[in-house]
Write an enzyme that holds these catalytic residues in place. Sequence first.
Site, PDB file in Angstrom:
ATOM      1  N   GLY A  18      26.735 -29.820 -52.755  1.00  0.00           N
ATOM      2  CA  GLY A  18      26.839 -30.362 -51.390  1.00  0.00           C
ATOM      3  C   GLY A  18      25.626 -29.981 -50.570  1.00  0.00           C
ATOM      4  N   ASN A  19      25.727 -30.098 -49.269  1.00  0.00           N
ATOM      5  CA  ASN A  19      24.645 -29.665 -48.387  1.00  0.00           C
ATOM      6  C   ASN A  19      25.222 -29.200 -47.046  1.00  0.00           C
ATOM      7  OD1 ASN A  19      24.598 -32.011 -46.434  1.00  0.00           O
ATOM      8  ND2 ASN A  19      24.269 -33.111 -48.361  1.00  0.00           N
ATOM      9  N   HIS A  20      24.362 -28.727 -46.164  1.00  0.00           N
ATOM     10  CA  HIS A  20      24.823 -28.073 -44.928  1.00  0.00           C
ATOM     11  C   HIS A  20      25.175 -29.022 -43.788  1.00  0.00           C
ATOM     12  CE1 HIS A  20      24.058 -24.095 -46.393  1.00  0.00           C
ATOM     13  NE2 HIS A  20      22.795 -24.372 -46.663  1.00  0.00           N
TER      14      HIS A  20
END
Length: 208
Positions: A18-20
């Site tokens: 995923g990412n932030h």
Amino acid sequence: MVTAGPTYEAIDPVRFIGNHSSGKMGFALADELAKLGADVTLIAGPTAQKSNAYVKRIDVVSAEEMLNACTSIFSETDITVMCAAVADYRPKIIASQKIKKQESALVLELEKTVDILATLGKNKRESQILVGFALETNDEENYAKGKLEKKNLDLVVLNSLNDQGAGFKADTNKITIFNKALERTLFELKSKTEVAKDICTAILKIIK
Ligand code: CTP
């Protein structure tokens, strides 16, 4: 149509890449467009953000699900703002069982996901407005202008991770907008709600 948040690309039944992205910018944009009278569909990746009742929300998880949701309604849209931080790569194989720890290192093979924004840009009608984001850490303006041209956009909104208070989790953002003529408008650091208003103003300038 507005996209927001990250996408999650499954590795196995318990893990993902995923990412932030928090989704805050996209949700603020959806709100602002709705306040201006637009009939808004918000396509949201996994996020804790709450949407307002007057925004139609479609929840998705992966880049592929986001692509399918976007392409299924794109032809009916007048304005599309792609704010989501879509994964560029996903695991080639999703393990059906939890991957167990091994003695040696684990190597995951990743394959490219479809660039949703570029796909929409290819299929865009003359009357449709397409807005993309560019999140950069270096050579920001050149990369942003490159994305505007390559993905056939009407506007590109540049975020630089080098700007204090801009980026993923913050309630503020600092943007630069480029239009098709590659004219640049710089903005101060503002709350994401105020930034959403600025982006809407830039969109309305194209329509008028
Ligand atoms: N985007 C998309 N589908 C993808 C990747 C990106 O629709 N698979 C969209 C994002 O929503 C954003 C724009 O493309 O509006 C730019 O995303 P960004 O991550 O900055 O750039 P990339 O094109 O992925 O290029 P790079 O990661 O190499 O900077």
